[in-house]
Design an enzyme around this catalytic site. Structure first.
Site, PDB file in Angstrom:
ATOM      1  CE1 TYR A  73      -2.517  -4.963   0.861  1.00 15.00           C
ATOM      2  CE2 TYR A  73      -1.159  -6.875   0.359  1.00 15.00           C
ATOM      3  CZ  TYR A  73      -1.492  -5.556   0.142  1.00 15.00           C
ATOM      4  OH  TYR A  73      -0.806  -4.823  -0.789  1.00 15.00           O
ATOM      5  N   GLY A 110       0.790  -6.404  -8.300  1.00 13.70           N
ATOM      6  CA  GLY A 110      -0.474  -6.966  -7.831  1.00 13.70           C
ATOM      7  C   GLY A 110      -0.858  -8.319  -8.414  1.00 13.70           C
ATOM      8  N   GLY A 119       0.815  -1.201   0.000  1.00 14.79           N
ATOM      9  CA  GLY A 119       0.000   0.000   0.000  1.00 14.79           C
ATOM     10  C   GLY A 119       0.852   1.255   0.000  1.00 14.79           C
ATOM     11  CB  SER A 120       2.571   3.129  -1.679  1.00 14.17           C
ATOM     12  OG  SER A 120       2.424   2.351  -2.859  1.00 14.17           O
ATOM     13  CB  SER A 174       4.037  -2.771  -2.285  1.00 11.78           C
ATOM     14  OG  SER A 174       3.941  -1.390  -2.135  1.00 11.78           O
ATOM     15  CG  ASP A 218       7.301  -2.838  -9.933  1.00  3.64           C
ATOM     16  OD1 ASP A 218       7.273  -1.578 -10.000  1.00  3.64           O
ATOM     17  OD2 ASP A 218       7.207  -3.457  -8.852  1.00  3.64           O
ATOM     18  CG  PHE A 231      -1.821  -1.031 -13.375  1.00  7.94           C
ATOM     19  CD1 PHE A 231      -1.188  -2.252 -13.570  1.00  7.94           C
ATOM     20  CD2 PHE A 231      -3.091  -0.854 -13.891  1.00  7.94           C
ATOM     21  CE1 PHE A 231      -1.823  -3.271 -14.269  1.00  7.94           C
ATOM     22  CE2 PHE A 231      -3.735  -1.880 -14.587  1.00  7.94           C
ATOM     23  CZ  PHE A 231      -3.094  -3.087 -14.767  1.00  7.94           C
TER      24      PHE A 231
END
Lengths: 417, 550
Positions: free
Chosen positions: A199, A392, A187-188, A263, A361, A310
C-alpha cells in the site's frame, strides 16, 4: 500453441512446419518437444525452439510467456496444469496473490480468531521516509492519541529539495488545486496496514500520477476491533484532514478531499462519505477499487467464481463474521448498504463515485448492485468494469488494467479544477 | 543451486528501473516488482515457486480443518520475504520427510505462554529477572528441504526502495503551534552552528529557552536537552565523559525498568543464544555490555529448564575500569553465582576490565576447546566507530573467539553522518519519539523517579551526539542496514530470528503500559522494536560465514 511456436521436432524434414502438419496429419510429438521446451526455459534461451521461420523476429517477453503457458499446458500430469487464474495474470502477480491467499488461510482460525502476531510478523512493511524517493516523501502523524490512530501523509518533494526539513512537512499547498486523497487500504478489514509495502507503493504512485497529496489511514482492524471502529477511524481522519490549514489549496483556499480505498477500504470510503454527507463536510469524490460488499444471498457471480480466482465464499464469510457485530448477518448495512437494512441516498448530496469492478472478482454482483443502488438514488457514478482482471491487479504495474485505472483516477480527481 | 557472489559491500547494486533485463538482472536475478513489495523471488525461480504454491494449496486442502492450525501456532517461520524458503517450510510441515525421526525429536504442540506469570514488572531493581524464557525458544530439529533457510545470507544494504539513500523515518505528534515553532527554532539554531554563525546561534538558544518554557510533556524535555547540548557546543562547555561508570549504570537500570527497550533487547538476544546453544554441553557467553548483568538470569533460567538438563555455563563479563577501585564486575558475578546455585546450573564467572573493547584479544579470554561461545553486545559496538580501525579490530577479535553466535543490539538511527545538521535532525526525531514513549510511565512517585532517571540517561546520549566531536563523540549510532553491511564485510553471516521470538517479544510488550503503541517488526531476519511506526532499536544475530566454495 506449442505447435505454432516451435514448429515440430527436429526429426522431420525442413519444410513449412504447419503445412507438414496438415499434410501428414501427424500430431506434434510431445515426448520429443517437452525436453526441448523445458531445456530452453531453464537456459533462458528460447531461440533454440522458436520456429526459425520467424527469423528471430519476435518480442522476447511475449514469446517467453507463450513458452511458459505452452509448457505448463501440455504438462502430462493434469493436476500440475496451471489453474485458470494463472492464465490471466502475469506469473509474478499470480505468485504474490497466491502467497497471500495461502498465508492468510493459515492466519484465520476456524473459531473466528486471528493469529495477529504471525500476521504482523509476515506483513512486509516500510517506514515513512522524509527523503524523497522518485519525488515523493512521507511522514506519519498521530491523529488521535486515544486510539493511537495514525495516518501516513505522502507529498511531492517541494521544488526538488533533497531533504525537506520538518517545517516543510506542513508547508501549505499551492494556489493550484491539489487534491487530497484519503486512502483506506484493503485487507478485508483484518489484514495489512498503512505501512504495508503493497500500500505504501500504491499511495506513492497515486501521488505521482494524480499530483495529489495522499493520506493513508491506519484504521483499527477486525476481529479485535469490529464495526464501527474502522468507520470511526475514517471519520476521525476525515475531520483531521479537513481541518489542516496546510492541506488547503486553490483560490478558494479549502481542502479538496477525495476518499479512496480498495477492498475493505472501498467499503470504508462509502460509509465515511455517508457520515460526511450527514454532517456537511464536503467530499469531492469517492474512488472504490474492488470494494468489499456482500449480503446473505449467494449471488450468481459468487457461485460461479467461488475458489477460481484466489478468493472463496468461505473466506469472505469469515471476514464479515470478524468485522460485523456479533450476531449480525451479512444484510447488515455495513456489508449491504442497499440491502434490506440499508438506507436510501435519494436526495442526499453524496459525492460522485468512481467504481472499479474486476471481472474475475466473485463479489462483483454485489459491487454492480452497489453501482445500481447509487444510480437509482440519482447519484453520479462511473463504473469501470475490467473483464479480464482479478483482485489485486493494481498492486503491480505489469498489466494494462493498472495503467488504465490510474488514468481514470487521475481524470476523476482533476476534473474539478 | 544459488551461486554465492562476493559481497559488494555498500551500495554496489544498481536498481535502474528503466532496464528490466529478462533473464539476468543486476541485483542477483530478483524479480524487481516483487522486491519493491518486500518479497524476494528470483525470476528464474518464479515458475518453481508457483508450482510449490499450487502444491501447498493442494496439501492444505487435503488436511482437515484444524490440520493446518499448527502451521500458525507451532511452526517457526523465518524471513517472510523469502517465499521459496517459506514454501519449503510449509510443505515439510505438512509432509514430513521419509527419514523423519521418531517421536523423541518431535516436539509436542507448544502453546506460547506469556513470559511473566504473576510478578509485576516494576520490582526493585536488585531483584533479578527470574522469568524463564518459555521452552519454545529452542526451535524444532526438522530441517526444511530448502537449504536457504539458515544459510548465511548475502546481506544487502537496506531495502530495495532506498538503495542509495538512507531512509529517514519520522512520526509527528499532532502539531501544536508552539511545538512547531520550537522545532523550527532548534533547527535554525543547529543550522547556524553548522554555518559557524555562533552569534546567531547564541541568540536562537535564548529564544528556544523561552519557547520551551511554554511547552509541556515530551516536547519540552526533548527541546531542553537539545538546547543544552547546543549551548555546550556553542560555548565549548563540553561535557565530562569520565563520569563515574557506576552512575551511568544506575541510569541505565532505571531506563531498564521504565520502558521495554532493554528488556526487549535482552529477551531477543537470549532467544538467539539459546537456539545456538541447543545440544551443547559447555557454553560460554562473553558479554561486552556486562554492567549489572541484567540479561543473564533469564538465560540461566532457560538453560536450567532445558530438556536434558542445563549445560555448564561460563560467563565472561567485560566492563570499564572503576575510578574508586570497587570491583563492580566481580560483585555482579557473585550475585549470578548465587542464582546459579539455586537453580542448579554449573556456573563459572570471570570479570574482565577493559577501557575499550579494542583492547581485547581472544587469547585473553581463555576460550576452551569444545565450548560453544556466544558474544553479546548491547549498545556497545557503535562506540568503536569513534576511532579509526577500532571496529575492525573488535570484529576481528570476535571472529577469533570462534563464536557460535554473535548477538548485536543497537539503536536504529543514523547519528553518525558526516554533516552536523543531518545528525542533529536525525537525533531530534529519534529522541522525540523515544521521549514520547516514556510519557505516561510516571504514574507513581517511584516510577516518576524512574522516568526522570531514564530521561537523564537519554539526555546524556543527546548531549554526546550534539555537543561532542572526534574521539569524545561515542554515541555514533548507525542503522541496521549499515551494521548488516559492516558485519557482512567482516565475514559474518546472518542468523535469522523467527516468528517464535517475534511473537514472544510482542506478548512481552503487551504487558507494558502503552503496549499497543510499541511495535515489533521483522526486518530481513532481524527484529526491531519501535514506538508507533518508528523503529528505535534492533536485534540481529550473526555467525561466522562459511567460506565460498568457488
Amino acid at each position: 500453441m506449442v505447435e505454432l511456436m516451435i514448429g515440430i521436432s527436429r526429426d522431420l524434414p525442413e519444410e513449412d512446419e504447419i503445412q507438414v502438419e496438415k499434410k501428414k496429419k501427424k500430431p506434434l510429438d510431445l515426448e520429443q518437444a517437452m525436453p526441448l521446451l523445458l531445456q530452453a526455459f531453464e537456459d533462458g534461451n528460447i531461440d533454440t525452439i522458436i520456429n526459425p521461420r520467424l527469423l528471430k523476429v519476435y518480442d522476447p517477453k511475449e514469446a517467453t510467456r507463450m513458452v511458459t503457458c505452452a509448457t505448463a499446458c501440455v504438462n502430462h500430469l493434469a493436476h500440475r496444469r496451471p489453474r485458470m487464474s494463472q492464465m490471466v495474470v502475469p506469473l509474478n502477480t499470480w505468485v504474490l496473490i497466491s502467497y497471500f491467499k495461502l498465508a492468510y488461510n493459515i492466519l484465520r482460525r476456524p473459531d473466528g480468531t486471528f493469529d495477529r502476531h504471525l500476521a504482523e510478523f509476515q506483513d512486509r512493511r516500510v517506514p515513512a521516509n522524509r527523503t524523497p524517493v522518485d519525488g515523493v516523501f512521507s511522514f506519519d502523524v498521530i491523529v488521535d492519541r486515544a486510539t493511537s490512530l495514525l495516518t501516513r501523509v505522502y507529498r511531492s518533494a517541494p521544488g526538488g529539495e533533497a531533504h525537506p526539513s520538518i517545517v516543510e512537512f506542513e508547508r501549505p499547498l499551492s494556489t493550484e488545486i491539489v487534491p487530497v486523497i484519503i486512502f483506506f487500504h484493503g485487507g478485508s478489514f483484518a489484514h495489512s496496514s498503512a505501512s504495508s509495502a503493497i500500500y505504501d507503493t500504491l499511495c506513492r504512485r497515486l501521488v505521482g500520477i494524480c499530483k495529489a497529496v495522499v493520506v493513508s489511514v491506519n484504521y483499527r482492524r477486525a476481529p479485535e476491533n469490529r464495526y464501527p471502529c474502522a468507520y470511526d477511524d475514517g471519520w476521525a481522519a476525515l475531520n483531521w484532514v479537513s481541518s489542516r490549514p496546510w492541506l488547503r489549496s486553490g483560490r478558494d483556499s479549502k481542502v479538496h478531499v477525495y476518499l479512496a480505498g480498495d477492498s475493505s477500504g472501498g467499503n470504508i470510503a462509502h460509509h465515511v462519505a455517508l457520515r460526511a454527507v450527514e454532517s456537511g463536510i464536503e467530499i469531492l469524490g469517492n474512488i472504490l477499487l474492488n470494494p468489499m460488499f456482500g449480503g446473505q444471498e449467494r449471488t450468481e457471480s459468487e457461485k460461479r467464481l467461488d475458489g477460481k480466482y484466489f478468493v472463496t465464499i468461505q473466506d469472505r464469510d469469515w471476514y464479515w463474521r470478524a468485522f460485523l457485530p456479533e450476531g449480525e448477518d451479512r444484510d447488515h448495512s455495513a456489508c449491504n448498504p442497499f440491502g434490506p437494512n440499508g438506507k436510501s441516498l435519494e436526495g442526499l448530496k453524496f459525492p460522485k463515485s468512481l467504481v472499479v469492478v474486476a471481472g474475475f472478482d466473485l463479489v462483483q454482483d454485489w459491487q454492480l448492485g452497489y453501482v445500481e443502488g447509487l444510480k437509482r438514488a440519482g447519484q453520479e457514478v462511473k463504473l469501470i468494469y475490467l473483464e479480464q482482471a482479478t483482485i489485486g491487479f493494481y498492486l503491480l504495474p505489469n498489466n494494462d488494467h493498472f495503467y488504465s485505472v490510474m488514468e481514470e483516477i487521475n481524470n476523476f480527481v482533476s476534473s474539478n479544477c | 543451486m544459488k551461486r554465492e557472489r562476493p559481497d559488494t559491500g555498500g551500495g554496489g547494486c544498481s536498481m535502474e528501473a528503466g532496464k528490466s533485463k529478462m533473464w539476468k538482472e543486476e541485483d542477483g536475478g530478483m524479480d524487481e516488482l516483487l522486491a519493491v513489495l518486500g518479497y524476494k523471488v528470483r525470476s528464474s525461480d518464479m515458475a518453481d515457486v508457483a508450482q510449490k504454491l499450487e502444491q501447498l494449496e493442494m496439501v492444505m486442502g487435503n488436511a482437515q480443518e484444524d490440520g493446518i492450525s499448527h502451521l500458525a501456532s507451532d511452526t517457526v517461520h523465518y524471513n517472510p520475504s523469502d517465499l521459496a524458503s517459506w514454501l519449503g517450510t510449509m510443505l515439510s510441515e505438512l509432509n514430513p520427510p521419509p527419514n523423519f525421526d521418531p517421536p523423541a525429536q518431535q516436539t509436542q504442540p507448544r502453546s506460547i505462554t506469556p513470559l511473566v506469570e504473576s510478578s509485576s514488572l516494576y520490582d526493585d531493581p536488585s531483584d533479578y529477572d527470574l522469568r524463564a524464557i518459555p521452552g519454545g525458544a529452542i526451535c524444532r530439529q526438522i530441517e526444511p528441504p530448502s537449504t536457504a533457510l539458515r544459510e548465511p545470507k548475502r546481506m544487502k544494504p537496506s531495502s530495495a526502495s532506498s538503495e542509495t539513500e538512507l531512509t529517514r523515518p519520522v512520526v509527528l505528534l499532532d502539531s501544536q503551534e508552539t511545538g512547531i515553532r520550537l522545532v523550527h527554532a532548534l533547527m535554525a539554531c543547529a543550522e547556524a552552528v553548522q554555518q559557524e554563525n555562533l552569534k546567531l546561534a547564541g541568540a536562537l538558544i535564548k529564544q528556544i529557552g523561552l519557547l520551551a518554557v511554554s511547552q509541556a510533556g515530551a516536547m519540552k524535555k526533548v527541546a531542553t536537552y537539545f538546547a543544552e547540548a547546543l549551548a555546550r557546543r556553542i560555548y565549548r562547555l563540553y561535557p565530562q565523559e569520565s563520569l563515574d561508570s557506576s552512575f551511568s549504570d544506575l541510569l541505565q537500570m532505571h531506563f531498564y525498568e521504565t520502558c521495554p527497550y532493554l528488556k526487549f533487547a535482552h529477551f531477543t538476544a537470549n532467544q538467539a543464544i539459546l537456539e545456538a546453544f541447543a545440544g551443547k554441553n559447555q557454553v560460554h557467553v562473553i558479554d561486552f555490555s556486562m554492567k549489572q548483568g541484567m540479561q543473564w538470569p533469564a538465560l540461566m533460567q532457560a538453560l536450567a529448564l532445558r530438556p536434558g538438563g542445563p549445560p555448564s555455563f561460563r560467563l565472561t563479563g567485560i566492563g570499564p575500569p572503576q575510578p574508586d577501585n570497587t570491583d563492580a564486575l566481580q560483585q555482579v558475578g557473585w550475585k549470578l553465582a548465587h542464582l546459579a546455585e539455586t537453580i542448579h546450573v554449573e556456573f563459572e564467572y570471570r570479570g574482565f576490565v577493559a577501557s575499550s573493547l579494542a583492547d581485547l584479544d581472544a587469547s585473553m579470554l581463555d576460550i576452551r576447546p569444545g565450548e560453544a561461545v556466544a558474544v553479546n553486545s548491547v549498545f556497545e559496538l557503535h562506540r568503536m566507530l569513534a576511532r579509526p580501525g577500532e571496529i575492525e579490530k573488535v570484529l576481528g577479535s570476535i571472529k577469533a573467539m570462534g563464536p557460535e553466535i554473535v548477538t548485536v543490539v543497537e539503536q536504529e538511527a543514523n547519528h553518525n553522518g558526516p554533516v552536523f545538521l543531518d545528525r542533529f535532525t536525525e537525533a531530534l526525531h529519534y529522541y522525540s519519539t523515544l521521549f514520547d514513549s516514556l510519557e505516561g510511565c510516571g504514574v507513581s512517585p517511584a516510577s516518576t523517579q524512574d522516568q526522570v532517571m531514564s530521561e537523564a540517561y537519554l539526555g546524556r546520549q543527546i548531549c554526546n551526539v550534539v555537543a561532542c566531536e572526534g574521539v569524545d563523540r561515542v554515541e555514533r549510532h548507525e542503522t541496521l542496514g549499515q551494521w548488516q553491511t559492516r558485519m557482512g564485510s567482516a565475514g559474518f553471516g546472518s542468523v535469522h530470528l523467527g516468528s517464535n521470538a517475534f511473537k514472544q517479544a510482542s506478548m512481552l510488550l503487551a504487558l507494558f503500559a502503552g503496549g499497543d503503541d510499541y511495535r515489533v517488526e521483522e526486518n530481513n531476519g532481524c527484529i526491531m522494536l519501535g514506538w508507533h511506526t518508528r523503529p528505535l532499536i534492533s536485534t540481529s544475530a550473526w555467525k561466522l560465514a562459511k567460506k565460498d566454495p568457488e
